[in-house]
Design a protein around this motif. Sequence first.
Motif, short mmCIF file in Angstrom:
data_model
loop_
_atom_site.label_atom_id
_atom_site.label_comp_id
_atom_site.label_asym_id
_atom_site.label_seq_id
_atom_site.Cartn_x
_atom_site.Cartn_y
_atom_site.Cartn_z
N ASP A 109 0.86 -1.19 0.00
CA ASP A 109 0.00 0.00 0.00
C ASP A 109 0.89 1.24 0.00
N HIS A 110 0.45 2.23 -0.76
CA HIS A 110 1.22 3.48 -0.84
C HIS A 110 0.26 4.61 -1.15
N SER A 111 0.30 5.62 -0.32
CA SER A 111 -0.52 6.81 -0.57
C SER A 111 0.36 8.04 -0.53
N GLN A 112 -0.04 9.08 -1.25
CA GLN A 112 0.81 10.26 -1.36
C GLN A 112 0.01 11.54 -1.15
N PRO A 113 -0.24 11.90 0.11
CA PRO A 113 -0.82 13.23 0.36
C PRO A 113 0.21 14.30 -0.01
N PHE A 167 4.88 10.63 2.84
CA PHE A 167 4.25 9.56 2.08
C PHE A 167 4.25 8.26 2.89
#
Length: 301
Positions: free
Chosen positions: A280-284, A293
């Motif tokens: 899983d990887h999210s980038q606000p 990140f």
Amino acid sequence: MDFNILSPMAVTEAELVATNVPEDDHPDWSATETYEAGARVISTDTHRIYESVIDSNTGQDPTLDDGSAWLELSVTNRWRAFDQNRSNTARQADRITYSIVPTQDCDAIALFGLTAGSLRIEVWDGGARIYDQRFAMVDAGHVVSAYTWFFGSVVYARQKVVNGFPGYLGHRIDITIDAPGGVAEAGHIVMGRNNLLGRVLNLPSVRFVSHSRKGYDDFGNEILVKRGSTRKVDLSLLVPTHQAQRVMDIVAEVDGLATAFYLSGDGPGYGIEGLGFVDDHSQPIDVAGESVFPLIIKTLK
């Protein structure tokens, strides 16, 4: 501490130009041979091992079979170091050697599931050796007192990351895994381009995940069934916002692939090193300058 991840390249017959590991696990399949149930053969075309599941098995190509005559067991010993499975090790008495010519830029190698006293990496540009490093695999991290220094048993590291060498297209990379007097082993070798994603923020977590199970015998007694373990690494990276697209592209590039990750810098690795995949990887995005990140990676057995 900086977090690094490799963009792995495939190692096929085109890249693997030499090895001392023979491909003779079992006899080659023959169209004229009759096989009984339990007989095992190999195919040097697919580099797989097959087991007959029927008697009087003649003329049925295991590489084309639908499972009714042959069961595919695993890759052959020679190719186990490149099958994305750390626990299925290539084995050879005393020494394992692989000579590989990269088909993409390759400046890093990560080796897992090692049994070795030393590891040597050489890079050749034609007939000129332009890089040569040998690494002792003794793990000094297990020395925690004067007693363990003098009386503790020798512990060998099971994995090693080597980076920064000139592995350009056309160069030959020689890998030598030495275990004199014993059996050298290599679980999985990742070769490819090293990518620095960002700086690791404080309080990363490494979770131990056991896959063992509790069962019961015919009398209701509990039985523990050992099935190995993996780790789940949960961390946050500080990345300059203008590099957000670069980081997203790298994560997309390694998606669904077994790859290597590790920490670099002056501090210890804290166990954040392994063979795994991005879960899983999210980038606000913080347009002010730097973004945090979150990243989750799961290791493979």
